[in-house]
Motif scaffolding. Structure first.
Motif, PDB file in Angstrom:
ATOM      1  N   PHE A  57      40.121  24.762  39.201  1.00  0.00           N
ATOM      2  CA  PHE A  57      41.083  25.762  38.730  1.00  0.00           C
ATOM      3  C   PHE A  57      40.309  26.890  38.063  1.00  0.00           C
ATOM      4  O   PHE A  57      39.382  26.638  37.285  1.00  0.00           O
ATOM      5  N   ASP A  58      40.696  28.116  38.366  1.00  0.00           N
ATOM      6  CA  ASP A  58      40.025  29.307  37.848  1.00  0.00           C
ATOM      7  C   ASP A  58      40.948  30.031  36.877  1.00  0.00           C
ATOM      8  O   ASP A  58      41.864  30.739  37.305  1.00  0.00           O
ATOM      9  N   PRO A  59      40.760  29.870  35.545  1.00  0.00           N
ATOM     10  CA  PRO A  59      41.638  30.532  34.577  1.00  0.00           C
ATOM     11  C   PRO A  59      41.622  32.053  34.703  1.00  0.00           C
ATOM     12  O   PRO A  59      42.630  32.710  34.464  1.00  0.00           O
ATOM     13  N   ASP A  66      40.568  35.162  27.467  1.00  0.00           N
ATOM     14  CA  ASP A  66      39.835  34.286  26.542  1.00  0.00           C
ATOM     15  C   ASP A  66      40.716  33.085  26.217  1.00  0.00           C
ATOM     16  O   ASP A  66      41.237  32.956  25.100  1.00  0.00           O
ATOM     17  N   PRO A  67      40.927  32.203  27.187  1.00  0.00           N
ATOM     18  CA  PRO A  67      41.918  31.139  26.996  1.00  0.00           C
ATOM     19  C   PRO A  67      41.397  29.941  26.216  1.00  0.00           C
ATOM     20  O   PRO A  67      40.218  29.587  26.287  1.00  0.00           O
ATOM     21  N   ALA A 172      46.971  26.643  29.340  1.00  0.00           N
ATOM     22  CA  ALA A 172      46.134  27.627  28.662  1.00  0.00           C
ATOM     23  C   ALA A 172      46.987  28.565  27.830  1.00  0.00           C
ATOM     24  O   ALA A 172      48.139  28.850  28.164  1.00  0.00           O
ATOM     25  N   VAL A 173      46.395  29.036  26.751  1.00  0.00           N
ATOM     26  CA  VAL A 173      47.002  30.049  25.902  1.00  0.00           C
ATOM     27  C   VAL A 173      45.883  30.961  25.426  1.00  0.00           C
ATOM     28  O   VAL A 173      44.775  30.496  25.137  1.00  0.00           O
ATOM     29  N   GLU A 174      46.142  32.252  25.394  1.00  0.00           N
ATOM     30  CA  GLU A 174      45.119  33.174  24.926  1.00  0.00           C
ATOM     31  C   GLU A 174      44.785  32.874  23.466  1.00  0.00           C
ATOM     32  O   GLU A 174      45.660  32.570  22.651  1.00  0.00           O
ATOM     33  N   ARG A 175      43.519  32.935  23.155  1.00  0.00           N
ATOM     34  CA  ARG A 175      43.065  32.651  21.799  1.00  0.00           C
ATOM     35  C   ARG A 175      43.832  33.513  20.788  1.00  0.00           C
ATOM     36  O   ARG A 175      43.971  34.713  20.952  1.00  0.00           O
ATOM     37  N   GLY A 176      44.335  32.882  19.758  1.00  0.00           N
ATOM     38  CA  GLY A 176      45.095  33.568  18.723  1.00  0.00           C
ATOM     39  C   GLY A 176      46.591  33.543  18.946  1.00  0.00           C
ATOM     40  O   GLY A 176      47.355  33.888  18.039  1.00  0.00           O
ATOM     41  N   ARG A 249      55.413  34.361  24.219  1.00  0.00           N
ATOM     42  CA  ARG A 249      54.456  35.455  24.356  1.00  0.00           C
ATOM     43  C   ARG A 249      54.885  36.701  23.589  1.00  0.00           C
ATOM     44  O   ARG A 249      54.048  37.544  23.274  1.00  0.00           O
ATOM     45  N   SER A 250      56.164  36.797  23.257  1.00  0.00           N
ATOM     46  CA  SER A 250      56.626  37.925  22.451  1.00  0.00           C
ATOM     47  C   SER A 250      56.360  37.719  20.970  1.00  0.00           C
ATOM     48  O   SER A 250      56.557  38.634  20.161  1.00  0.00           O
ATOM     49  N   GLY A 251      55.940  36.517  20.578  1.00  0.00           N
ATOM     50  CA  GLY A 251      55.627  36.220  19.185  1.00  0.00           C
ATOM     51  C   GLY A 251      56.826  35.938  18.306  1.00  0.00           C
ATOM     52  O   GLY A 251      56.708  35.940  17.078  1.00  0.00           O
TER      53      GLY A 251
END
Length: 372
Positions: A57-59, A66-67, A172-176, A249-251
């Protein structure tokens, strides 16, 4: 009798893997049969072929910069036995995927790929194919790719016709952007998303009740005459991924709790920081008729219900009050049924569920208990 005949009759038996109960041919046939099912789950970042020793798998191809990778594994518990006994093999694979991907989404992670483990005594290709078809359906619903798996044929380990399942999923989730519960604070509102049924917890009790009470699973349910009782019991676990991802993703979501074994009482505290206490009002949503049926059939105390079953709530969100109206509307537009079920206040970390039937509390340092 001649000497040559004596020698011939004394030749030792020739053993094969098939004679021991394992059919390599059946395994190969299953791989060929499920190939199209696997291809149907393809998504950016994943190959659509199986048969190698591992899956790639290719993120980056999936759009991540930056997952952080998040992994989960689970099974379906004794709901598998109910499916086997009833000959309902088509949806238990959805349950398997749901139990894993719903655990990933509460971390804010998008499920990327899934692998399954199917173990049985004697491989029945038709049944295994139906199970894997359900797994593929669950993966499509969650937006993740089925990139591999393992079929284990183990004579002597399982009774005739029995099998067991395990699932493994990576997201996966983007760092932060991960959800950790640190953003939960007093004054926030708890929203509950309706479950599709029992989901995949509490089935040892369900099966015990069915046996002791002599339920006729192939007859209409007393609480829903339009459906067979087995259909209400085997209803697959709801997958919340696609409806929740945009809001995450909207926080606008502080935390999520997947309501599995331990119910509301034990799962909500898993995402609470120190000094935060969840207060849930059990009268803020109607108990599903299936849950009321189970409670009545087993004379189950309300506290036991709140620790064993989801009681109609499959996922809980902690959100700031100003986000509640828009978020509720968006989730309902995505097909969810949303209830405002409680609030976050100050106090000892834990959860209190109260309603007309009484009050029950759980004060749980889950991480300390789980990891020792």
């Amino acid at each position: 009798m001649s000497k040559d005949k004596d020698i011939t009759s004394a030749q030792p038996e020739r053993y094969t893997y098939a004679k021991a109960g394992v059919s390599i041919d059946a395994g190969n046939a299953l791989v060929r049969a499920i190939g199209p099912l696997v291809k149907a789950t393809a998504r950016p970042g994943a190959a659509s072929e199986i048969g190698g020793f591992g899956g790639f798998f290719d993120p980056k191809a999936a759009g991540y910069t930056d997952p952080l990778l998040v992994a989960a594994n689970d099974g379906v518990g004794t709901k598998v036995k109910l499916a086997i006994d009833a000959g309902r093999h088509d949806t238990v694979g959805i349950d398997l995927v749901a139990m894993c991907v719903n655990d990933l989404i509460v971390q804010g992670a998008e499920p990327l790929f899934f692998l399954d483990y199917f173990a049985t005594g004697t491989l029945e290709t038709g049944i295994a194919q139906r199970v894997v078809a359900g797994i593929a359906d669950g993966c499509k619903d969650a937006g993740c790719a089925l990139i591999g798996g393992e079929t284990a044929e183990m004579p002597g380990m399982y009774q005739a016709g029995d099998y067991d399942l395990a699932g493994f999923c990576v997201g996966a989730v983007e760092r932060g952007e991960q959800l950790t519960g640190d953003a939960v604070a007093p004054g926030q509102v708890l929203l509950g998303l309706a479950s599709s049924g029992i989901h995949s917890n509490g089935y040892s009790l369900v099966r015990r009740l069915a046996a002791d009470k002599g339920w006729k699973l192939d007859r209409p349910a007393l609480f829903d005459p339009d459906r067979l009782l087995i259909d209400t019991l085997i209803e697959p676990t709801r997958i919340y991924v696609k409806s929740l991802l945009p809001a995450i993703r909207s926080g606008r979501i502080a935390a999520l709790a997947h309501i599995t074994g331990g119910g509301l009482l034990e799962n909500i505290p898993r995402v609470l920081p120190g000094g935060a206490h969840a207060a849930v009002n059990a009268d803020s949503w109607d108990q599903p008729r299936l849950m009321a049926f189970l409670q009545a059939q087993g004379n189950i105390e309300p506290e036991e219900m709140a620790r064993t079953f989801n009681c109609g709530i499959g996922m809980v969100l902690a959100v700031r009050p100003e986000h509640v109206p828009a978020l509720t509307a968006e989730l309902e537009a995505a097909g969810e049924t949303v209830f405002a079920i409680g609030t976050i206040g100050e106090g000892e970390t834990g959860c209190t569920v109260h309603g007309s039937a009484g009050t029950w509390a759980a004060k749980t340092d889950w991480k300390a208990e789980h990891f020792g």
